[in-house]
Design a protein around this motif. Structure first.
Motif: not given
Length: 294
Positions: A93-122
């Motif tokens: 759901a978090h990565e789907f959110a990046h597609w909905v909200l941010h795909r035009h803002l991402l660098p060429p390699e995409g985005i890689y999200c850490s545990e702190e970014d996802v699990s801790r909501r931090n």
């Protein structure tokens, strides 16, 4: 103009919630987020959809949204196969959110999200937006309020039932509940006698009840149930502490010792108190019911 600049994450999640309510009914949980991501992306961006969603062993990050260079293009969502099903659902759901909200803002390699970014909501900035979207999509406000009254004092069993309903982890369900509760409550995640991180409800934070984990290690009180795995049954059922254990007031503690993950999850409930200060108001979360009343 980027999508996120046009409409915030809460309103985008709320739009999808209304769509799911109308097409699948109100008792439709947990959200099949993989099916939703595929179908919604193909319906709204046929030339740039999410082509596949896979789980793989990942080191150093929990999930990713990666552009596919070969024809026909589009995007790939990756989640960590080593995570629990509930954590994987939230990650997708978090990565789907990046597609909905941010795909035009991402660098060429995409985005890689850490545990702190996802699990801790931090996370910060777009990671925070993705977390907000994911939590609101998987655990919508109007349904969450039907499960637990914002003024209620839930037990671990109550919060576990939320996690089961929404197909997420206990931590994700508790974090979401902390966002809507009118109670002074906290969640503390600890290991080996020290707090890894903690989160307060808004009423608790405004009354000065929070635990700092960004500085020196915060030691868990010796008398806390979080320090007593030998009392696991009592800790799950709830223990009332006098002033001077967690804070200088009476605290009701519910703790689960998640031995498999080497973590201890603690929920603390406090009594009523006046706020010490006001916080800056963030985007108001629209309720589906409120929207229909307009």
């Amino acid at each position: 103009m980027p999508v996120s600049a046009q409409m915030g994450p809460l309103r985008r999640a709320n739009q999808l919630t209304q769509l799911l309510d109308l097409t699948k009914g109100l008792d439709r949980y947990p959200v099949d987020v993989e099916q939703l991501a595929r179908e919604y992306s193909r319906a709204t961006a046929a030339d740039d959809p999410i082509q596949d969603i896979v789980t793989e062993p990942l080191k150093g990050f929990e999930g990713a949204l990666v552009p596919l260079r070969a024809d026909p293009g589009g995007w790939l969502i990756v989640s960590n196969v080593l995570a629990t099903p509930g954590r994987r659902r939230f990650t997708v759901a978090h990565e789907f959110a990046h597609w909905v909200l941010h795909r035009h803002l991402l660098p060429p390699e995409g985005i890689y999200c850490s545990e702190e970014d996802v699990s801790r909501r931090n996370g910060e900035d777009i990671e925070k937006e993705a977390d907000t979207f994911a939590a609101a999509l998987l655990m919508p406000l109007h349904d969450l309020r039907r499960q637990i009254d914002p003024r209620a004092k839930p037990t671990l069993a109550d919060l576990g039932a939320l996690a089961d309903r929404y197909g997420v982890s206990l931590m994700a369900a508790t974090l979401r509940w902390l966002e809507i509760t009118e109670r002074r409550s906290l969640m503390v995640v600890s290991t080996e006698g020290y707090a890894l991180w903690a989160r307060s409800s808004d009423p608790a934070f405004k009354s000065g009840r929070f635990i700092r984990t960004s500085g020196p290690p915060h030691e868990i009180p010796a008398a806390a149930g979080a320090m007593r795995p030998d009392l696991s049954s009592e800790c799950r059922a709830g223990i009332t502490h006098p002033p001077g254990v967690w804070f200088d007031e009476e605290v009701e503690e519910f703790t689960v010792h998640a031995i498999t993950f080497e973590k201890v999850i603690t929920v603390l409930h406090l009594g009523d108190a006046r706020p010490l200060w006001r916080t800056v108001e963030e985007e108001h979360e629209p309720d589906v019911i409120d929207r229909f009343r307009l």
